[in-house]
Structure formats: structure tokens, C-alpha cells
Design a protein around this motif. Structure first.
Motif, PDB file in Angstrom:
ATOM      1  N   MET A 319     -43.190 -23.448  23.887  1.00 47.26           N
ATOM      2  CA  MET A 319     -43.775 -22.116  23.948  1.00 47.26           C
ATOM      3  C   MET A 319     -45.279 -22.220  24.112  1.00 47.26           C
ATOM      4  SD  MET A 319     -41.687 -19.431  23.171  1.00 47.26           S
ATOM      5  CE  MET A 319     -40.887 -18.685  21.803  1.00 47.26           C
ATOM      6  N   GLY A 320     -45.797 -21.246  24.737  1.00 49.34           N
ATOM      7  CA  GLY A 320     -47.139 -21.304  25.277  1.00 49.34           C
ATOM      8  C   GLY A 320     -48.251 -21.567  24.290  1.00 49.34           C
ATOM      9  N   PHE A 551     -33.566 -17.843  28.943  1.00 47.19           N
ATOM     10  CA  PHE A 551     -34.273 -16.960  29.865  1.00 47.19           C
ATOM     11  C   PHE A 551     -34.851 -15.778  29.121  1.00 47.19           C
ATOM     12  CE2 PHE A 551     -31.241 -19.275  32.406  1.00 47.19           C
ATOM     13  CZ  PHE A 551     -32.040 -19.713  33.445  1.00 47.19           C
ATOM     14  N   MET A 552     -34.076 -15.299  28.172  1.00 49.30           N
ATOM     15  CA  MET A 552     -34.553 -14.170  27.400  1.00 49.30           C
ATOM     16  C   MET A 552     -35.779 -14.564  26.593  1.00 49.30           C
ATOM     17  SD  MET A 552     -31.360 -11.822  26.563  1.00 49.30           S
ATOM     18  CE  MET A 552     -32.480 -10.755  25.826  1.00 49.30           C
ATOM     19  N   GLU A 553     -35.676 -15.715  25.962  1.00 55.97           N
ATOM     20  CA  GLU A 553     -36.806 -16.196  25.154  1.00 55.97           C
ATOM     21  C   GLU A 553     -38.055 -16.288  26.025  1.00 55.97           C
ATOM     22  OE1 GLU A 553     -37.010 -17.492  21.929  1.00 55.97           O
ATOM     23  OE2 GLU A 553     -34.946 -17.864  21.307  1.00 55.97           O
ATOM     24  N   TYR A 554     -37.823 -16.836  27.196  1.00 58.14           N
ATOM     25  CA  TYR A 554     -38.941 -17.045  28.105  1.00 58.14           C
ATOM     26  C   TYR A 554     -39.583 -15.720  28.487  1.00 58.14           C
ATOM     27  CZ  TYR A 554     -41.375 -17.842  32.482  1.00 58.14           C
ATOM     28  OH  TYR A 554     -42.317 -17.854  33.459  1.00 58.14           O
ATOM     29  N   ASP A 680     -41.925 -23.023  32.134  1.00 59.26           N
ATOM     30  CA  ASP A 680     -43.041 -23.491  31.330  1.00 59.26           C
ATOM     31  C   ASP A 680     -43.688 -22.287  30.690  1.00 59.26           C
ATOM     32  OD1 ASP A 680     -45.294 -24.472  30.259  1.00 59.26           O
ATOM     33  OD2 ASP A 680     -46.232 -24.983  32.182  1.00 59.26           O
ATOM     34  N   LEU A 681     -43.360 -22.070  29.469  1.00 56.72           N
ATOM     35  CA  LEU A 681     -43.830 -20.870  28.800  1.00 56.72           C
ATOM     36  C   LEU A 681     -45.337 -20.882  28.606  1.00 56.72           C
ATOM     37  CD1 LEU A 681     -41.221 -20.212  26.028  1.00 56.72           C
ATOM     38  CD2 LEU A 681     -41.273 -19.377  28.356  1.00 56.72           C
TER      39      LEU A 681
END
Lengths: 1011, 357
Positions: A319-320, A551-554, A680-681
Motif C-alpha cells: 500500500m502506498g 482490486f477493491m482494496e486497490y 502498485d498502490l
């Protein structure tokens, strides 16, 4: 025989008419505890019976005292046919089992029937005589205090914070037993209510035992949840943080903390190291006995069944930018070694504490000053499971194993971030038919070990480096090694102290630390997302969901990041991502409070790029959008008063801000942010956020960014305890619950349409709240808690609970300044900070009203005697009113007031059903009445305990099912909170100067105290 | 996309005074929303019509649930379901029991029965008050009437105790109950100029002086029923006009005292016997129920109208009535001084109030 429970039934009032002929009722009462039942006499022909019964005495084990609820049934006597039940009252007697809480439960309780709702009230007095029992092998855990509050309760001091406790119990759901086919809905509802009450009692007792084993005396941040798994059963599970608490009750309690003869309390081992990976010498050597066994293969022993979503195995969901801990693939191996060694080097403390606890998790979201050293970012894990029948309720191994697996994953994520602990930890589930998503999330953190053990043991580890760090930014400094970062992120030198590295954005699940330096105000930020899913069965369904989850998380993450930037802010607190599963869709809702942390760099803007640069009109469109976005950012900065001091790069003089940093605004790199293959979040290689609006999806995204309307002027909102930048609260609060259900038109639903519907639902709901509460302006909606559920195919239900607090506008302008000043003060008088520590504990969420010690002490002294007085004082004296006011709030404190006593935990579960939905005003009328009744029952229980408020109130579940064709509906609500006694600050002096009076009861305006 | 379910529940029950008024006035949700939109609330708050609709529905639901409790206001104070600050509770009750002048004038003095309830349609059309609101007001009158009708003790106190109304409103209800019980005619055309306030004023005086409670505070119905014995005795006053000597003496006493003080002296002198006959005959007739009902018609016909046609100023009416009552004490042949004072004391007050355009 360790306890005697005594119950007296005094009177009833407002009973319903049970005999149509006389318009009256012949009421009597059954009092049941365990297997013993007593009955009162029948009080003939009255709607306001005066039973004035004898004391009914139950001699019981304390184990039963903890598990069983007291069950009071009011019936109408009928000579010729069966007696009709009017309704029931369940009383949890747990608060009577520990000495500091309530001593008597006495008051009017609403008589509740699952079909008819509240039908009159009954006045009951309950007492418990406990005998000391020295049996070491006892199964009870009387005396362990429970708090829902996710911080150290206000009138206590944390001596040691032991760590994570969890437990779950399972049973068959009575609603799904064969007998349900032949019994009445009422009988089935009551069986369910009783069972859940029993199960939560048992659960609490078991958790209490674990706490005693750890030598703790309390559970803080206790969160209990029900999983209604349908056919496969009923799970009640709870997590919490075991602590040893000291009551701050007398001057004596202050003294040892202030002038402790032993240095350990004052000079606490502060295991802060500016550069963990270079620090290999020191006190770590004697403690190398490697109990922190970490074997990657073992902790990842995931047999990857098809139903198992393993997010850390999905391509690079790191996560970013420091915001979350999902280690990226290439880094994995290296990273593990790294963190492991770092942990070992960190000296004995983390290791000591890990030896004790399998999971170094803390359900707390706010901490004593100095507890939180560094914050790594959000860690989360989800797993999709197929439910099967629980065969042996006594051995809930599968469920245990599922959670253990998830926790293990969280733990390893935290390690990847160089953190040895997870704070602000919570767990949740979403169930649809036989599929269940288990989720856990928290914030990876490095903690100060002084609270995790007896301070006397390892004072030699003292390594005080705190002086070098100005307060207010320490927690932002990265805990991981910058050369081996777990994910790509920008690092800069801290904008506050210029000594340590910080990430460019920070996501956390905790409350904003009180010493954090914030610029401007915060605001509620939500990411909302729907994804259609094909209807499927069992394995196939689980797989489909598993595939959708990353995908949702992203996307949720991208949305959050975009919205944060749009607000001109750089950190999120209180982040809660909820993924809800339905028959044909998945919903994601993330809520958090955005703030601008002074320690973190300026957030970059958002840039829009199109892929067809030759099209003139298109370009125009793009630049138009870009302008709109830039305007919004500028507007938001003004709105939230974000004016960070200008710092030129030269002054920073840091080696890090490379050219990259400078060109931030010049570059317009057009790299697709929607490329799922890369996933790549972090958007690591980009400086400014680039949104490409080439396809309609992205277009939607941009639009939805701009459609979020800010709250009307005078309104602020956040989902944390308090709003950063506002601290001059007045005492006017309004807690509320709002529920909305929308029906989607089933025709050709697309993801876009769905997203729009969901977005509108949330936005409209917020707008409605702002409108309804407009009379409270200037005000802030705090602890805004959204829950989404999908009760049926085309229905979306959103439940919101929050509290609106008014604040003083004039003072509001100065808050930013005082906050900064405060932290400066703190930094300069670093030693004093420690001296003040016990005091800050009791007033930490009310920074604008610090208590001078003398004052606080007198109050505490007076409190045991004057309680009755306190309570009455809270209600405005009115000759007419007989019902004392009970405040409810999801926060851990009451503005303008001081909590003087915790009376025990309130944990209630209600079912309401109707077969005359239309007559009760349709679904809205039905639920409106039910929610109001639930509030009333909570208030009545608190008042009977002698309290005048519920803090840390939470509606954990609101399951609504309807069948309009049959004119039926059913709803289940589960609420919890801490019952407390509070005193208004304005009354503190008056009360403490008054001598304790014996007539405090006579001045009581109400029937809530009856002898 | 439609809202299937939409609720808002506060720990402290939210009461919007404006919406409460609309609800009391009997508007449907849609009408209420339209009226609120017209009030400019959307512009002030930046809300949308949908928000307003949802808000109005919420409030209406709350009021609907509260209505059951408002029927017995002490229940509202003791109930646990809605947490409402005392000042708000008082407001809810007071507003719920408040009534429209136009409505009460239509119903005042009528039997509070099903028959009257059927006429509410007409009243609604005539007054422009919604039928729903008419029903609420009528039911309030009836409910209060039923509760206090046969109760011992002061009427106003009883109403206040059982309905927790303000002093002012409790007094108004006392008048309504008193009028309904005695069925005073108030609807005749010549009485149209009178306001509810005028009647309520008279009712209060009559309750204080002419009811059973005025002499004995321990009887049932004390404030609701007129003192029958007193009414019977009033026949004795007839001698004041029947005995010619007494009438002349009375006249001369009054004229002597008022000469030079009255702007309308000559008119008074000319009319004295007519007026005196009118006032005394009203008293003598009160033995019959039917004539009791016509009390106000008679007073207006026999006294107010004659004086008004001669353009008596109010002050002259006051001077005249004072002197007219007082002079009787100097009539040696007249033995019913106490009775006269009980009658005239109240009547004087009533007449002064009724005397206006």
C-alpha cells in the motif's frame, strides 16, 4: 458458594391493558436466575401495580453470576387459560461483581417484548453479596474490569499494558433449530436473546480469566461481536487489550507517580533509536534467547484453499507510501531478515513482551503520552471462508484457526514495516449465505516498552534519546530502514525536527496522538466502491470474491489517496475499510479523518492527463478539469485552514530532496494509474498524482472526486474521537443513529451506476445529517461511523452512528495556535511532561481544560459520597421531570465534564419482530420505534446503575430484514458502551465545596432511585 | 433508486418547532414539504428537496409516536422512550393543546359529542383550518372535559395537574369546559363580535362567583356547575323593578350621583328603567336551563346594544354600572344585598368586557 444475588420487585407502571373486559391487568412477576425461579403475588386490576416484594435470594457460583443474566418476566394472570407474558427485562449483573463499579442496580426498566416493543416499566432493585473465594482453580474472573473505551479510561492510570486478549464461543442459532418450526416467533426470539446474553457472559468470563493469567486487572478496548452464520451457527467473539490499571482516586495515587523514589517510573526505558539498523551494540545481548521465533515458511503456512484470499500474495499490494504494510514481492526475503534483526537489536523489551503474547496487538486507538514511538502504517488482512456447520460447539477450533491465520498475517505485515506491534487493531466479518469474509486491520507501530512490563525490571535499559526529538513528530518517523523499504515511497526529512525521515503520506487506524502537531482542521474522507459479482455457489463464489478483493482494496486506496490530496492533506487517522459481501455485489467503504501533519511534506497536487493530446477540444476539456481540481484544492486549503509555513528547500538542506522533489509541479507524467497489471498502490514513481481520464471509468473517478460536497459552513466532520484543530467544545452533544436502505433498480446494473447510487446514498445521508443538526452550528460530527450491509439482492443498507458536538466559534480561531504552543511547551519542558503524566491521563482528551491537580484531587475525594448529588446535578433541576438525563456518546469523554466513575460495561442485544408492519408505520416506523426503544433501554440500565452517561457507545450490529408481502419485519440490534458518572466542570467546584450531604437522595427529582 | 427506509433517531429527540406547527396544523407530509420550501429554507441551508422530505417524514413519525403520550401529558414526563429536555416537553404539550381562535369560537358552548364532531367538516371549510387540526382540537377539548368534568377541587388546578398546561392555557380550558358544560350560546349572529377572550373572561368570573365552588370548595363538579340555589334565589331581585317605588328611588340615587359626571347623562336617565329591567330580568330568568344558555344573548340584547346605540363611552358604562350596583345598598326596603352583590359583581365585570364594538 461464593455469591448471593438479591432481587426485589418494587412496582410497575404504564402496563398495557391485558384484559379487554375491565381495561386493566392482573400482573405478577417471575424472577429467574439460572434454574431458580421466584414469583411475586398477583396484583389485581391495575396498570400501576405495587408489588413491593420480599427480597428474592439466589445463592450461586460466581461463574454463574458472570455468565447468566437476571431474567425478569412480567405476566398477566389468567385464571382459566395460560398466563400471558407482557414482556421481559434482562439485567446483566456483571457491574455488581467488581468493587469499584456499581453497588446496587435500582431503577425503572422498560418491559420489553420482542413482538410489541416496550410495554410499561418495572422498578427493580438488585444487589450482590460476594464472598471471598481463594480457590486458585476457579473458573470465574470476577473483579476484572471491562471497558469498551479504546484508550486508558479517564480516571485510571495504566501501570502495565499487557496486550492482546481474544476469545470466541460458538453455538447453534436457536432460529435455525428444528424446534423453531413449531414455536412462536416470540419464543424463538427470546431463546436467541437469552442465548446471546449467556454467550457474551461466558465470553467475558473467559477473557477475564486470560487477563488474570497475565496478572492484569482490566480489559480496555473490549470489542465483542456476533457473527450470525445462519445455518452453521452463532459465533460470539471478542478482542481487547489486557491492562493493569490504577485508579486515580486519592492524592496518594498521585504522589508515587510524581516523586517516585525509584527512578523506573520516571526514567522509563525509552527504546527509541534514531537509526535502528546501525544500532547493534547495547543491551540486546543478554536477551538473545530467540523466543521471537520467526520462520517465514511457518507463518505463511497457508494451504491456500480456494476460499482463502491472501492479499500479501496478490501482486505487490504494498500500500502506498508508507500508508500500509503489504510487503512487495522482491523485498520480501531481505526485508524479513532485516526486520527480524532489527527487532532483536531493539533490546529486550519487545522480545520480552512478545514472549508473553502470541500477538503483539493492541485494540487501543489513543495512548498515554510517550507510548507510541513510531507508526509504520496500516496493516490489514482479509480472508474468504466457506461456512460449515459447527459440529462441536465446545471446540470452536475452525473459527479460532481462521482468526489465528489472519492475525499471523497481520503480525508479519507489521514486521515487514519494521514494527513489533499493531495498534488500533480491530476485526470484523461480513457474511452472505455461506460465504464469510474475515477482516482484520491495525496500524503497525513501535511502542515504548515501559508500559508493557513492570517498570521495575529493566530500568538498566534506559537509553533516553527523547531529548533530541521535539514532540509532535516522533511518531511520524519511519520505523523501517530506508535502504530496504518494504514498498517504494518518498522519504523526506521530517519537516518538524529535520532529523528523521518521514514518508510523504501516513495512513493509520488510530486516533490522532494528542501531541501531534496539526495544521488547520481535519475532515471526514470516504472512499466508496461497488463491484458487481456473478451469483455463484460455495467454492466458486468464494473464489470469485477472493479474486475481486485485491482490486477493491486497490481502488479504495486510490480513491482515498485522491481525496486526501484534493483536500490538501497528508495523513489519515481512524482509517476503517469495510468490505461487505452480498449475493451479487461487493461493497467497499473506507472512512478516515484526513489531517495535515506539520511533520510530513506538502502533498503534491493531482494532475490530469489525456492520451490523445492532438485533439484540441479534448485538451481543452482536460485543462478545464485540471483547473477545477486545482481550484478545489485551493478552496479546501482555505476551508480547512491549511497554511503550512513556507520553507525553502535551501533551509531544509537535506540530502533527500533530490531534483525529483523540485520538479514536482512541472512534470506531467502520464502513467496510467489504473493499470491493474502492475497494481502498485504506492504510485511510487510519480511525484504528483496523475489521473488519466482516457476511459470512462477514470472519468467517473474524477467526477466523483469533485462531486463530494464539503459540509455546509459551520459544520465539520471526522471519524476520530476529536476533531484536530477544534478543542473548545461546549457541553451540548447529540448522539444519533441514522439508517437508510435503498432499493436498486434491477435493470442492467453496471458498476458505474452502482457506484453512483452508493455514492449518492452516502452523500445524501450526510447532507440530511447536516440539515437535521443545523441548529447546533457551529458543530462537529465526531466519530462518524458508517456501516454497510446488503440485506437482499437489490437492497443497500447504510447505518450511521455519530455524535454532534457544538463548539465555541470565537475560541475556535485560536485553536491552531494554542495547539502549536502546547506542543512547543511540551518539548521545552520535557521532564515535566513525565511528571504530569498521571494528570494528563485523566484529562488528555480535553486539552483545552487541563485540570490543576489540586482541583482534580478534591473532586475525586468527594466523589464516593456525593455520587447521588452528581447524578442529579447533571439533569437540569425541573420540578416536573422525573426521568434523569442520560447522555450517550461514541466518544470516550464528555465535553465540558469529568468522568468520575466507571460503572461497568453495557452490552445489550435485542430482537424486534412484527407481523403488522403496515400498522406500525411501515419499515421506517418500525425501525424508528425500535432504535428509540434500544436507546431507552440503554439509558434505563445506565440510570439504574447510578450513571448519567454512556461513553464509547457503539451500535455494533443492526440487521434488518423485511418481508412486506407478509407484512413482516425483523431487526436485531447489538449495542455496547461504558456506563459512567460524570460531573460538569462548571459544577466541580460547587460540588467539592459542599460537604457531603445525607439528603442527596431526597433531592433526587426522579424515580431512578427508589429504595 | 428509492429510499426504502430512512430514519434518524437522536438520543435527545429532535423537535423542529416549525415542522411541529405544520403537523399540528394538519398538513400532510407533502404539503408540509411544499410549505417549508416556500419558506425559503432550502436557500438558507443549501439543502435539497429530498433532504427536506426525509427530514419532514422523520419529524412526522416522531410526532406520531409522541401523540399517544401527549394525550396524557404526565406520561410524556415519565416515559423512557424519548429523551426530551423539560423545556421541550412543555413546548410540545402547550402547542399540542393550543387551539385556533376561529375554531374555538365555533365550538364554544356546544356539547362535545359525536354530533358536533360530525360538524367538523363544515367548521373546517368555514374556518380554513384543516379537518385534521379541527379533530385534534376538538378531541383535546373533549379529553380535558372528560377528565375534569366530575372532579373535586379547582377546575384550573385540575386541568393543570392532569394536562400540565401553562396557567394561561389551563384557564382557557377551564372556560371551554365551563361553557361546554353549561352550553352557553355563543354562536348567534349578534354575539359574533365577541372574541374567545371575552367569553373566557366572563367564564372565569362566573366560576369564581356563581358556581358551587364559590361557596363550598369540597363538592364534586364544584367549578363546572352553576350554584342552583343561587340561581333560584335570583328571583328575589325582581322586586327591584317590580316595586315601582324602589325602581324610582334606585333611579334617583344613581342620577344624583352621576349628574355632571356622565357624557351621556340624559340618555342614561331616559333609559334607566329599561336597562335596570333588562339586567334584573336576566337574573330572574336564570332558573331555567334554557335561559341560562341564552345568558350572553340576553346581556348583549338588553344592555350592550341599547348603550351602544346611544354611543356610551366605555368609561360612562363603568361609572353607571358601579353606581347602579352600589346604590342598591342605600335602598332601605331591599333585603337581598348579599345576593345582589354576588350577582352584580360578576355581571358588572362581564358587561364591561362585553362592551366593545
Amino acid at each position: 458458594m461464593p455469591g448471593k444475588l438479591k432481587v426485589k420487585i418494587v412496582a410497575g407502571r404504564h402496563l398495557p391493558v391485558m384484559d379487554r373486559a375491565s381495561d386493566l391487568t392482573d400482573a405478577f412477576v417471575e424472577v429467574k436466575f439460572g434454574n431458580t425461579t421466584f414469583k411475586t403475588d398477583v396484583y389485581l386490576k391495575s396498570l400501576n401495580p405495587q408489588w413491593n416484594s420480599e427480597w428474592f435470594k439466589f445463592e450461586v457460583d460466581d461463574e454463574d453470576l458472570q455468565d447468566e443474566p437476571l431474567q425478569i418476566t412480567v405476566l398477566d394472570h389468567d385464571t382459566y387459560s395460560a398466563n400471558d407474558a407482557i414482556g421481559k427485562v434482562y439485567i446483566d449483573i456483571d457491574p455488581l461483581l467488581y468493587s469499584e463499579a456499581a453497588t446496587v442496580i435500582s431503577g425503572w426498566f422498560p418491559i420489553y417484548d420482542t413482538i410489541h416493543g416496550i410495554r410499561g416499566e418495572i422498578n427493580v432493585v438488585v444487589k450482590v453479596d460476594l464472598f471471598n473465594d481463594l480457590n486458585r482453580f476457579r473458573q470465574s474472573s470476577c473483579g476484572v474490569k471491562f471497558f469498551c473505551t479504546t484508550s486508558i479510561p479517564k480516571c485510571y492510570r495504566a501501570v502495565i499494558i499487557h496486550g492482546f486478549v481474544e476469545e470466541l464461543v460458538v453455538n447453534e442459532d436457536p432460529e435455525y433449530q428444528w424446534i423453531d418450526r413449531i414455536r412462536t416467533p416470540r419464543a424463538s426470539n427470546e431463546a436467541r436473546q437469552r442465548l446471546i446474553s449467556l454467550m457474551s457472559g461466558e465470553l467475558q468470563r473467559k477473557i477475564g480469566l486470560k487477563v488474570l493469567e497475565m496478572r492484569g486487572n482490566a480489559v480496555v478496548g473490549y470489542l465483542q461481536c456476533f457473527d450470525l452464520e445462519g445455518e452453521s451457527g452463532l459465533v460470539v467473539r471478542a478482542i481487547g487489550t489486557a491492562c493493569t490499571l490504577d485508579k486515580l482516586s486519592s492524592p496518594a495515587a498521585f504522589l508515587p507517580a510524581c516523586n517516585s523514589p525509584s527512578k523506573d517510573m520516571k526514567e522509563i526505558p525509552f527504546n527509541e533509536d534514531p537509526n535502528p539498523n546501525t544500532h547493534s551494540s547495547g543491551p540486546s545481548t543478554p536477551l538473545k534467547n530467540q523466543t521471537y521465533s520467526f520462520s517465514p515458511s511457518k507463518s505463511y503456512s497457508r494451504q491456500s484453499s480456494s476460499s482463502d484470499t491472501d492479499l500479501s500474495l496478490t501482486p505487490k499490494t504494498g500500500m502506498g507510501s508508507g500508508s500500509a504494510g503489504k510487503e512487495g514481492g522482491p523485498f520480501k526475503a531481505l526485508l524479513r531478515q532485516q526486520t527480524q534483526s532489527a527487532l532483536e537489536q531493539r533490546g529486550g523489551s519487545p522480545h520480552r513482551f512478545c514472549r508473553r503474547r502470541e500477538f503483539p496487538f493492541f485494540t487501543l486507538t489513543a495512548f498515554p503520552p510517550g507510548f507510541l514511538v513510531h507508526v509504520g502504517g496500516v496493516v490489514s488482512a482479509r480472508s474468504v471462508k466457506l461456512l460449515d456447520r459447527i459440529h462441536n460447539p465446545d471446540e470452536p477450533e475452525t473459527r479460532d484457526a481462521w482468526w489465528a491465520e489472519i492475525r499471523q498475517e497481520i503480525k508479519s505485515h507489521a514486521k515487514a514495516l519494521g514494527c513489533h506491534a499493531v495498534v488500533g487493531y480491530s476485526e470484523s466479518t461480513s457474511i452472505c449465505e455461506e460465504v464469510c469474509i474475515l477482516s482484520a486491520s491495525g496500524t503497525a507501530a513501535v511502542l515504548n516498552p515501559r508500559f508493557l512490563q513492570d517498570g521495575t525490571v529493566e530500568s538498566c535499559l534506559e537509553q533516553r534519546l527523547e531529548e533530541n526529538l521535539p514532540a509532535g513528530c516522533g511518531f511520524c518517523h519511519i520505523p523501517y530502514d530506508e535502504l530496504n523499504m518494504p514498498f517504494p515511497a518518498h522519504l523526506t526529512y521530517c519537516y518538524n525536527c529535520r532529523k528523521q525521515k518521514v514518508p510523504d503520506v501516513l495512513f493509520t487506524t488510530i486516533d490522532l496522538p494528542i501531541d501531534a502537531t496539526v495544521i488547520g482542521k481535519g475532515c471526514l474522507i470516504q472512499a466508496r466502491l461497488c463491484r458487481l459479482k456473478k451469483k455463484a455457489q460455495a467454492e466458486a463464489n468464494a473464489t470469485a470474491i477472493s479474486n475481486l478483493l485485491p482490486f477493491m482494496e486497490y481502488e479504495v486506496h486510490t480513491q482515498l489517496m485522491n481525496k486526501l490530496k484534493l483536500k490538501g492533506m497528508n495523513a489519515l487517522f481512524g482509517l476503517r475499510i469495510q468490505i461487505t459481501v452480498g449475493e451479487n455485489m461487493l461493497m467497499g467503504l473506507a472512512s478516515a479523518t484526513g489531517v495535515y501533519l506539520a511533520a510530513l511534506p506538502l502533498p503534491g497536487g493531482i494532475q490530469i492527463a489525456g492520451k490523445t493530446p492532438n485533439d484540441g477540444s479534448y485538451e481543452q476539456h482536460v485543462s478545464h478539469m485540471q483547473k477545477k481540481i486545482n481550484d478545489t484544492i485551493a478552496k479546501n486549503k482555505e476551508l480547512y485552514e491549511i497554511n503550512p509555513p513556507e520553507i525553502s528547500e535551501e533551509i531544509i538542506g537535506s540530502p533527500i530532496p533530490e531534483p525529483r522533489q523540485r520538479s514536482r509541479l512541472l512534470r506531467s507524467q502520464s502513467e496510467s494509474s489504473d493499470e491493474v497489471t502492475e497494481l502498485d498502490l504506492s504510485h511510487g514513481k510519480k511525484d504528483a498524482f496523475v489521473l488519466e481520464i482516457d476511459d470512462t471509468d477514470a472519468m467517473e473517478d474524477v467526477h466523483s472526486l469533485l462531486t463530494d460536497v464539503p459540509p455546509p459552513s459551520g459544520f465539520y466532520s471526522c471519524n476520530t474521537e476529536i476533531m484536530p484543530g477544534i478543542n473548545n467544545w461546549t457541553s451540548e452533544i447529540q448522539m444519533f443513529t441514522s439508517v437508510r436502505v435503498i432499493r436498486l433498480s434491477s435493470l442492467n446494473l453496471t458498476n458505474q451506476a452502482l457506484n453512483k447510487n452508493f455514492n449518492d446514498l452516502c452523500e445524501n445521508l450526510l447532507k440530511s445529517l447536516y440539515f437535521k443538526l443545523r441548529s447546533m452550528i457551529p458543530c462537529c460530527l465526531c466519530h462518524v461511523n458508517f456501516t454497510v450491509s446488503l440485506p437482499e439482492d437489490e437492497l443497500i443498507q447504510v447505518t450511521v452512528t455519530a455524535v454532534a458536538i457544538t463548539f465555541d466559534k470565537n475560541q475556535a480561531l485560536q485553536t491552531t495556535k494554542t495547539q502549536v504552543e502546547k506542543s512547543l511547551q511540551r518539548a521545552s519542558t520535557d521532564n515535566e511532561e513525565l511528571l504530569q503524566f498521571p494528570l494528563e491521563l485523566c484529562s488528555d482528551s480535553l486539552p483545552s481544560h487541563p485540570f490543576p491537580p489540586a482541583k482534580a484531587v478534591t473532586v475525586e475525594k468527594a466523589s464516593p459520597m456525593n455520587e447521588g448529588n452528581f447524578r442529579n446535578r447533571s439533569a437540569p433541576p425541573c420540578a416536573n421531570s422525573t426521568v434523569g438525563v442520560v447522555k450517550m456518546t461514541p466518544l470516550s469523554f464528555i465535553p465540558g465534564a469529568k468522568i468520575t466513575k466507571y460503572l461497568g460495561i453495557i452490552n445489550m442485544f435485542f430482537i424486534r419482530e412484527t407481523t403488522s408492519l403496515r400498522e406500525e408505520g411501515g419499515v421506517s416506523g418500525f425501525l424508528h420505534a425500535f432504535v428509540a426503544e434500544v436507546f431507552a433501554m440503554v439509558r434505563a440500565h445506565v440510570a439504574a446503575l447510578g450513571g448519567n452517561a454512556v461513553v464509547s457507545y457503539i451500535m455494533k450490529q443492526c440487521v434488518f430484514m423485511e418481508n412486506p408481502n407478509k407484512n413482516q419485519a425483523q431487526c436485531l440490534i447489538n449495542v455496547s458502551g461504558d456506563a459512567v458518572v460524570f460531573v460538569h466542570e462548571s459544577e466541580l467546584e460547587v460540588v467539592s465545596s459542599q460537604p457531603p450531604t445525607a439528603n442527596c437522595q431526597s433531592s433526587c427529582p426522579g424515580g431512578d432511585v427508589t429504595t | 433508486m428509492t429510499n426504502e427506509l430512512d430514519i434518524f433517531v437522536g438520543n435527545t429527540t429532535l423537535i423542529d418547532e416549525d415542522v411541529y406547527r405544520l403537523w399540528l396544523d394538519g398538513y400532510s407530509v407533502n404539503d408540509a414539504v411544499a410549505l417549508r420550501v416556500r419558506s425559503g429554507i432550502l436557500e438558507q441551508t443549501g439543502a435539497t428537496a429530498a433532504v427536506l422530505q426525509s427530514d419532514t417524514m422523520d419529524h412526522y413519525r416522531t410526532f406520531h409516536m409522541l401523540e399517544r403520550l401527549l394525550h396524557a401529558p404526565p406520561k410524556l414526563l415519565h416515559q423512557l422512550i424519548f429523551q426530551i429536555p423539560p423545556s421541550r416537553q412543555a413546548l410540545l404539550i402547550e402547542r399540542y393543546y393550543a387551539f385556533d381562535e376561529a375554531f374555538v369560537r365555533e365550538v364554544l358552548g356546544k356539547k362535545l359529542s359525536k354530533g358536533t364532531k360530525k360538524d367538523l367538516d363544515d367548521i373546517s371549510t368555514k374556518t380554513g383550518i384543516t379537518l385534521k387540526s379541527c379533530r385534534r382540537q376538538f378531541d383535546n377539548f373533549k379529553r380535558v372535559f372528560k377528565v375534569v368534568e366530575e372532579m373535586r377541587g379547582s377546575l384550573v388546578d385540575n386541568i393543570q395537574q392532569h394536562f400540565l398546561l401553562s396557567d394561561r392555557l389551563a384557564r382557557d380550558y377551564a372556560a371551554i369546559v365551563f361553557f361546554a358544560n353549561n352550553r352557553f350560546e355563543t354562536g348567534k349572529k349578534k354575539l359574533q363580535y365577541l372574541s374567545f377572550g371575552d367569553f373566557a373572561f366572563c367564564a372565569e368570573l362566573m366560576i369564581q362567583n356563581w358556581t358551587l365552588g364559590a361557596v363550598d370548595s369540597q363538592v364534586d363538579d364544584m367549578d363546572v356547575d352553576l350554584d342552583k340555589e343561587f340561581l333560584q334565589d335570583l328571583k328575589e331581585l325582581k322586586v327591584l323593578v317590580a316595586d315601582k317605588d324602589l325602581l324610582d328611588l334606585h333611579k334617583s340615587l344613581v342620577c344624583t350621583a352621576l349628574r355632571g359626571k356622565l357624557g351621556v347623562f340624559s340618555e342614561m336617565e331616559a333609559n334607566f328603567k329599561n336597562l335596570s329591567r333588562g339586567l334584573v330580568n336576566v337574573a330572574a330568568k336564570l332558573t331555567h336551563n334554557k335561559d341560562v344558555r341564552d345568558l350572553f344573548v340576553d346581556l348583549v340584547e338588553k344592555f350592550v346594544e341599547p348603550c351602544r346605540s346611544d354611543h356610551w363611552p366605555l368609561n360612562d358604562v363603568r361609572l353607571f354600572l358601579n353606581q347602579y350596583s352600589a346604590s342598591v345598598h342605600s335602598l332601605d326596603g331591599f333585603r337581598h344585598q348579599a345576593l345582589w352583590d354576588r350577582y352584580m359583581g360578576t355581571l358588572r365585570g362581564c358587561l364591561l368586557r362585553l362592551y366593545h364594538d
